[in-house]
Design a protein around this motif. Sequence first.
Motif, PDB file in Angstrom:
ATOM      1  N   VAL A 132       0.840  -1.208   0.000  1.00  0.00           N
ATOM      2  CA  VAL A 132       0.000   0.000   0.000  1.00  0.00           C
ATOM      3  C   VAL A 132       0.870   1.251   0.000  1.00  0.00           C
ATOM      4  O   VAL A 132       0.642   2.187  -0.783  1.00  0.00           O
ATOM      5  CB  VAL A 132      -0.947  -0.002   1.218  1.00  0.00           C
ATOM      6  CG1 VAL A 132      -1.626   1.367   1.381  1.00  0.00           C
ATOM      7  CG2 VAL A 132      -2.008  -1.087   1.069  1.00  0.00           C
ATOM      8  N   VAL A 133       1.901   1.269   0.868  1.00  0.00           N
ATOM      9  CA  VAL A 133       2.779   2.436   0.934  1.00  0.00           C
ATOM     10  C   VAL A 133       3.588   2.578  -0.355  1.00  0.00           C
ATOM     11  O   VAL A 133       3.698   3.673  -0.921  1.00  0.00           O
ATOM     12  CB  VAL A 133       3.720   2.340   2.153  1.00  0.00           C
ATOM     13  CG1 VAL A 133       4.700   3.510   2.159  1.00  0.00           C
ATOM     14  CG2 VAL A 133       2.923   2.335   3.452  1.00  0.00           C
ATOM     15  N   GLY A 134       4.149   1.467  -0.837  1.00  0.00           N
ATOM     16  CA  GLY A 134       4.921   1.520  -2.076  1.00  0.00           C
ATOM     17  C   GLY A 134       4.064   1.926  -3.257  1.00  0.00           C
ATOM     18  O   GLY A 134       4.501   2.696  -4.124  1.00  0.00           O
ATOM     19  N   GLY A 135       2.830   1.423  -3.312  1.00  0.00           N
ATOM     20  CA  GLY A 135       1.923   1.802  -4.391  1.00  0.00           C
ATOM     21  C   GLY A 135       1.531   3.265  -4.328  1.00  0.00           C
ATOM     22  O   GLY A 135       1.415   3.937  -5.364  1.00  0.00           O
ATOM     23  N   THR A 136       1.331   3.771  -3.114  1.00  0.00           N
ATOM     24  CA  THR A 136       1.031   5.197  -2.949  1.00  0.00           C
ATOM     25  C   THR A 136       2.208   6.046  -3.401  1.00  0.00           C
ATOM     26  O   THR A 136       2.030   7.090  -4.034  1.00  0.00           O
ATOM     27  CB  THR A 136       0.708   5.508  -1.474  1.00  0.00           C
ATOM     28  OG1 THR A 136      -0.393   4.699  -1.050  1.00  0.00           O
ATOM     29  CG2 THR A 136       0.343   6.977  -1.293  1.00  0.00           C
ATOM     30  N   PHE A 155      10.344  -1.597  -6.583  1.00  0.00           N
ATOM     31  CA  PHE A 155       9.548  -2.143  -5.478  1.00  0.00           C
ATOM     32  C   PHE A 155       9.120  -3.580  -5.778  1.00  0.00           C
ATOM     33  O   PHE A 155       9.136  -4.440  -4.880  1.00  0.00           O
ATOM     34  CB  PHE A 155       8.326  -1.264  -5.220  1.00  0.00           C
ATOM     35  CG  PHE A 155       7.527  -1.705  -4.027  1.00  0.00           C
ATOM     36  CD1 PHE A 155       7.931  -1.366  -2.744  1.00  0.00           C
ATOM     37  CD2 PHE A 155       6.386  -2.481  -4.194  1.00  0.00           C
ATOM     38  CE1 PHE A 155       7.209  -1.803  -1.641  1.00  0.00           C
ATOM     39  CE2 PHE A 155       5.657  -2.907  -3.095  1.00  0.00           C
ATOM     40  CZ  PHE A 155       6.069  -2.563  -1.810  1.00  0.00           C
ATOM     41  N   SER A 156       8.739  -3.853  -7.014  1.00  0.00           N
ATOM     42  CA  SER A 156       8.314  -5.206  -7.382  1.00  0.00           C
ATOM     43  C   SER A 156       9.461  -6.200  -7.218  1.00  0.00           C
ATOM     44  O   SER A 156       9.290  -7.289  -6.643  1.00  0.00           O
ATOM     45  CB  SER A 156       7.807  -5.217  -8.829  1.00  0.00           C
ATOM     46  OG  SER A 156       6.709  -4.345  -8.984  1.00  0.00           O
ATOM     47  N   VAL A 157      10.645  -5.826  -7.721  1.00  0.00           N
ATOM     48  CA  VAL A 157      11.809  -6.706  -7.609  1.00  0.00           C
ATOM     49  C   VAL A 157      12.174  -6.927  -6.147  1.00  0.00           C
ATOM     50  O   VAL A 157      12.427  -8.061  -5.713  1.00  0.00           O
ATOM     51  CB  VAL A 157      13.005  -6.120  -8.388  1.00  0.00           C
ATOM     52  CG1 VAL A 157      14.280  -6.903  -8.081  1.00  0.00           C
ATOM     53  CG2 VAL A 157      12.727  -6.115  -9.877  1.00  0.00           C
ATOM     54  N   MET A 158      12.189  -5.845  -5.363  1.00  0.00           N
ATOM     55  CA  MET A 158      12.593  -5.966  -3.963  1.00  0.00           C
ATOM     56  C   MET A 158      11.556  -6.695  -3.119  1.00  0.00           C
ATOM     57  O   MET A 158      11.893  -7.280  -2.092  1.00  0.00           O
ATOM     58  CB  MET A 158      12.881  -4.580  -3.379  1.00  0.00           C
ATOM     59  CG  MET A 158      14.134  -3.917  -3.929  1.00  0.00           C
ATOM     60  SD  MET A 158      15.596  -5.009  -3.971  1.00  0.00           S
ATOM     61  CE  MET A 158      15.746  -5.490  -2.248  1.00  0.00           C
ATOM     62  N   THR A 159      10.289  -6.679  -3.535  1.00  0.00           N
ATOM     63  CA  THR A 159       9.283  -7.472  -2.822  1.00  0.00           C
ATOM     64  C   THR A 159       9.567  -8.957  -2.988  1.00  0.00           C
ATOM     65  O   THR A 159       9.469  -9.741  -2.032  1.00  0.00           O
ATOM     66  CB  THR A 159       7.866  -7.143  -3.343  1.00  0.00           C
ATOM     67  OG1 THR A 159       7.570  -5.766  -3.082  1.00  0.00           O
ATOM     68  CG2 THR A 159       6.821  -8.009  -2.649  1.00  0.00           C
ATOM     69  N   VAL A 160       9.930  -9.358  -4.209  1.00  0.00           N
ATOM     70  CA  VAL A 160      10.301 -10.763  -4.451  1.00  0.00           C
ATOM     71  C   VAL A 160      11.540 -11.120  -3.634  1.00  0.00           C
ATOM     72  O   VAL A 160      11.602 -12.194  -3.010  1.00  0.00           O
ATOM     73  CB  VAL A 160      10.548 -11.000  -5.952  1.00  0.00           C
ATOM     74  CG1 VAL A 160      11.075 -12.417  -6.186  1.00  0.00           C
ATOM     75  CG2 VAL A 160       9.271 -10.767  -6.744  1.00  0.00           C
ATOM     76  N   VAL A 161      12.535 -10.216  -3.623  1.00  0.00           N
ATOM     77  CA  VAL A 161      13.748 -10.453  -2.828  1.00  0.00           C
ATOM     78  C   VAL A 161      13.403 -10.567  -1.344  1.00  0.00           C
ATOM     79  O   VAL A 161      13.906 -11.455  -0.645  1.00  0.00           O
ATOM     80  CB  VAL A 161      14.759  -9.313  -3.061  1.00  0.00           C
ATOM     81  CG1 VAL A 161      15.936  -9.427  -2.077  1.00  0.00           C
ATOM     82  CG2 VAL A 161      15.268  -9.329  -4.493  1.00  0.00           C
TER      83      VAL A 161
END
Length: 384
Positions: free
Chosen positions: A32-36, A59-65
């Motif tokens: 939510v914060v990253g999307g905002t 953010f997408s790459v680091m979420t997987v990491v």
Amino acid sequence: MTASALTRPGQRDRLSEKITEIDWRLVILLAVVGGTGAMMLYSVGGGWSPWAADHVIRFSVMTVVMLGLALIDLKWWFRAAYPLYGLFLLLVLMTEFTPLGYTAGGARNWLNLGFIRLQPAEFIKFGLVLALARWYHAHSAQDARLSWKLLIPAAMVGVPFLLVAKQPDLGSAMLIALTGAAIMFLAGLSWRIIAVGVGAAVAIIPPFVMFVMHDYQRNRVLTFLNPEADPAGTGYNIIQSKIALGSGGLLGRGFGLGSQSQLEFLPERHTDFIFSALSEEFGFVGSFTILLCYAAIVLISLRIASLSYSHFGRLAAAGIASTFALFILINGAMVMGLAPVVGVPMPLLSYGGSSMMTLMIGFGLIMAVRVHRYSELPKGQALF
């Protein structure tokens, strides 16, 4: 007795079992914060370029990491604590003393490795949390409370603090010092030492500001005290930030309709002052909602820390949560004119690769603490 009976309660060995142990509430709040942040960068940049698309990809790459790191047993984090601290400290030294370091924004705080540019001051915060957590794990409560051995963790904090302050990067140096102080406090530091430390800090601040700081840093502090004294010069940033915060009212001007950010009156609107842009476009309701998300992230992280059976796990998770909270408090105070402008971003909301990378790795550690909260760690002080 069967092998399963010998397994400690809550311990998970299979991948599917570990995935179920991840705190998905925390993942959703971070998203939510990253999307905002992506939405606000789209707004202030006038499209996906130059900032929003990069933010989404990172953010997408680091979420997987982050999710991958959550599956790593806590004993591996424990073994890597000192080597990672040493590696990140080496990167800070390379920034200062080798041609790979370069200056941006008045500070020599970037490292150009050719294929990537890093800000080592961000990484050393994470390494410091790991190293301090491991040191306190191996020592008694008495050593943590009051002992000559406390000179060791003090040096762990002091060396990167001085190196980063010399760059000069006042914001990162402040975060390093406060992160170290928070972990030492959580580990049980004596109130006598805390009182002496606070007294020494209060006594040293005035001469430090007047005789040690660079001119532009001193101007930031003096501007914080009276921004109206030079509204078109050094006070411009804070004044424009306050205007943006106040003009949003209760519900804001609307997405993409903030005059301060869209007309570029607001400085550094994609980094330091992204929260001001958010407040102008979505008002009190929008900014308060994001602050509630931040608060929930910190509280969930502290709850995870409390569940760990190991002292290392407790301090590591609480240390990352403290660092995250300090980012929010310092940036929030900065954009409201309650603290000098020291270049601290709003976490996951502001544009920035190194900051996002280290914070998401940190949350990977927090989740690893939850997934492997029953892991048994040795009390010895060996490096590996």
